[in-house]
Design an enzyme around this catalytic site. Structure first.
Site, PDB file in Angstrom:
ATOM      1  N   GLU A  55      -5.517  -8.322   0.097  1.00 38.36           N
ATOM      2  CA  GLU A  55      -6.236  -8.076   1.352  1.00 38.36           C
ATOM      3  C   GLU A  55      -7.686  -7.771   1.050  1.00 38.36           C
ATOM      4  OE1 GLU A  55      -4.679  -5.074   4.028  1.00 38.36           O
ATOM      5  OE2 GLU A  55      -2.634  -5.790   3.735  1.00 38.36           O
ATOM      6  N   GLU A  66       0.789  -1.232   0.000  1.00 37.15           N
ATOM      7  CA  GLU A  66       0.000   0.000   0.000  1.00 37.15           C
ATOM      8  C   GLU A  66       0.819   1.279   0.000  1.00 37.15           C
ATOM      9  OE1 GLU A  66      -3.152   0.107   2.847  1.00 37.15           O
ATOM     10  OE2 GLU A  66      -4.119  -1.673   2.032  1.00 37.15           O
TER      11      GLU A  66
HETATM   12  C1  FCB Z   1      -4.737  -2.176   5.268  1.00 37.57           C
HETATM   13  C2  FCB Z   1      -3.379  -2.550   5.823  1.00 37.57           C
HETATM   14  C3  FCB Z   1      -3.429  -3.658   6.842  1.00 37.57           C
HETATM   15  C4  FCB Z   1      -4.608  -3.506   7.767  1.00 37.57           C
HETATM   16  C5  FCB Z   1      -5.882  -3.348   6.972  1.00 37.57           C
HETATM   17  C6  FCB Z   1      -7.124  -3.257   7.813  1.00 37.57           C
HETATM   18  O1  FCB Z   1      -4.688  -0.870   4.785  1.00 37.57           O
HETATM   19  O2  FCB Z   1      -2.530  -2.936   4.781  1.00 37.57           O
HETATM   20  O3  FCB Z   1      -2.208  -3.681   7.518  1.00 37.57           O
HETATM   21  O4  FCB Z   1      -4.407  -2.464   8.635  1.00 37.57           O
HETATM   22  O5  FCB Z   1      -5.781  -2.180   6.197  1.00 37.57           O
END
Ligand code: FCB
Length: 489
Positions: free
Chosen positions: A395, A206
């Site tokens: 994610e 990210e």
């Molecule tokens: C993302 C992050 C991860 C976690 C999730 C909820 O932005 O990469 O580490 O905090 O959000």
């Protein structure tokens, strides 16, 4: 909720049952009936679809002083007053450093075949560069071996925000291109030692978030609030760090090792699905992500990006762009929420971004607006715009205000609702041929959620941070079933 003047609870009582007290006989009958309903083949995800879970080093490991680990910018940040809502730190977190075997067991219990973890740079190079700390890498060797012994494929992220503090002190961290070079050296070192067993490597987690929250809004480490020109320069250095790391991975990896970014792109959703709005959302995706993913996949900053940035545009060379766009093997996408709803623009504007109403729903984290279709459009746009052939959802998941019942259960039906709807949209994508190869649910277990401390729980497993006890939530059973059937259930 009222039924003709009766409260739901009273209605249940009068009817002779309550939600948690259906007789086991009745429940059995329901289960039997359900298993008899044939699932059409088209409900399945593609064969070989990889189901996994994800975590990151700083959020779970703890053991911040152990085995020669150096200090990271997050260690420094959490100890500043007022930065973490519950004044907690990640000094112990999930104590995963000592409990990793138990935690690998949790992944196995789910039936997941993949696990995305991150390597803590300050464990491996306590000063960021220079002398490596072999004990740091030993931990990841043990973890990888344990994963493989349990039939779980390891996916390693090289940078999930825990920059060695030494680099912040020496030259301002990502404010300097020296950090991009140091990152590449670290990437090469790690790759050389793990790529005999770890075949998939993500560079940076990210970029968008770490730049905005860390260098613009001061809510993530290193807690800065820089002028726009410098923010753009930081982003350029992070992009360069990604590109140089890709080259270093290639130079040091065993055959067959794959590498790519894991980015939370600005997800642009056509507000109404018409060809004109879809096209507008694609153009918006390309432009709103111009500083990172577009540059990685096109080898240039778009004209609109440079025009918009004007005097604040980053300083860069053609060689930088060449490095940034080093060929990658896959794109990882972290998808949680709709960043933008888009319609076709007017008066020569290619797109219009719509405002969010105050009533737009969100999950337990106020930023986590609900839009299952984000998990359809994000990979679809990336595949369509740049002809990307391999995508991972690195994610996706949600926080929920989980309650532990008297008998120790956690019925997180809101998380199940969220996952079911998002996965349905992911299934739409794969069934239309969008090349999504796998999905990593965030997160395996509750953990240290950055500036939200331990107040926001994202796990499939509940963690009691006093005892370190892990308990599967109902969503763990849901995910287990999704994996078992390779379908949304
Ligand atoms: C993302 C992050 C991860 C976690 C999730 C909820 O932005 O990469 O580490 O905090 O959000």
């Amino acid at each position: 909720m009222r039924f003709n003047g009766f409260s739901r609870r009273r209605f249940a009582k009068i009817a002779g049952w309550s939600a948690l007290a259906i007789s086991s006989k009745a429940a059995e009958g329901v289960a039997n009936a359900a298993t008899k309903i044939p699932k059409s083949a088209s409900a399945a995800f593609p064969g070989g679809f990889l189901w996994g879970t994800a975590t990151s080093a700083y959020q779970i490991e703890g053991a911040v002083d152990e085995d020669g680990r150096g200090v990271s910018i997050w260690d420094r940040f959490v100890h500043l007053k007022g930065k973490i809502v519950d004044q907690s730190t990640a000094d112990v977190a999930n104590d995963h450093y000592h409990r990793y075997k138990e935690d690998v067991g949790l992944i196995r219990e789910l039936g997941a075949r993949a696990y995305r973890f991150s390597v803590a740079w300050p464990r491996v190079f306590p000063d960021g560069t220079g002398a490596p700390n072999p004990k740091g890498l030993d931990f990841y060797n043990r973890l990888v071996d344990e994963l493989l012994a349990n039939g779980i494929e390891p996916f390693a992220t090289l940078y999930h925000w825990d920059l060695p503090q030494a680099l912040q002190d020496r030259f301002g961290g990502w404010r300097s291109r020296d950090t991009a070079k140091a990152f590449a050296d670290y990437a090469g070192y790690v790759t050389e030692r793990i790529s005999d067993r770890v075949k998939s490597i993500f560079t940076i987690n990210e970029c968008a978030r770490l730049v905005q929250a860390g260098f613009g809004m001061a809510i993530d480490a290193p807690g800065l609030s820089l002028p726009q020109k410098e923010i753009n320069q930081v982003r350029h250095h992070v992009a360069l760090g990604h590109g140089l790391a890709v080259q270093a991975v290639r130079a040091h990896a065993r055959r067959g090792t794959k590498v790519g970014p894991a980015e939370n792109i600005d997800v642009c959703i056509p507000a109404i699905e018409t060809p004109a709005n879809v096209r507008a959302a694609e153009i918006a995706t390309r432009e709103l992500n111009a500083g990172y993913l577009t540059a990685i996949l096109e080898g240039k900053y778009t004209e609109a990006f440079l025009a918009y940035a004007g005097a604040n545009a980053p300083t860069f060379t053609p060689e930088d762009l060449k490095a940034i766009s080093s060929p990658i093997d896959f794109v990882g996408l972290n998808v949680y929420q709709p960043n933008q709803y888009v319609i076709a623009g007017e008066n020569g504007h290619p797109f219009a971004l719509l405002p969010f109403a105050a009533t737009y729903p969100h999950m337990d984290s106020s930023w986590l607006r609900i839009a299952p279709e984000a998990l359809y459009w994000a990979p679809r746009h990336v595949a369509k715009l740049w002809n990307v052939k391999s995508i991972y959802i690195t994610e996706n998941g949600t926080s929920a205000a989980d309650q532990v019942t008297e008998n120790g259960k956690i019925y997180d039906i809101d998380r199940i609702m969220f996952l079911r709807n998002y996965l349905t949209q992911l299934h739409r994508a794969t069934s239309e041929g969008v090349p999504v190869r796998g999905y990593f649910l965030w997160s395996l277990m509750d953990n240290f959620e950055w500036s939200d401390g331990y107040e926001k729980r994202f796990g499939l497993y509940h963690v009691d941070f006093k005892t370190q006890r892990r308990t599967p939530k109902l969503s763990a059973s849901f995910y287990q079933e999704v994996i078992r059937q390779n379908a949304v259930v």
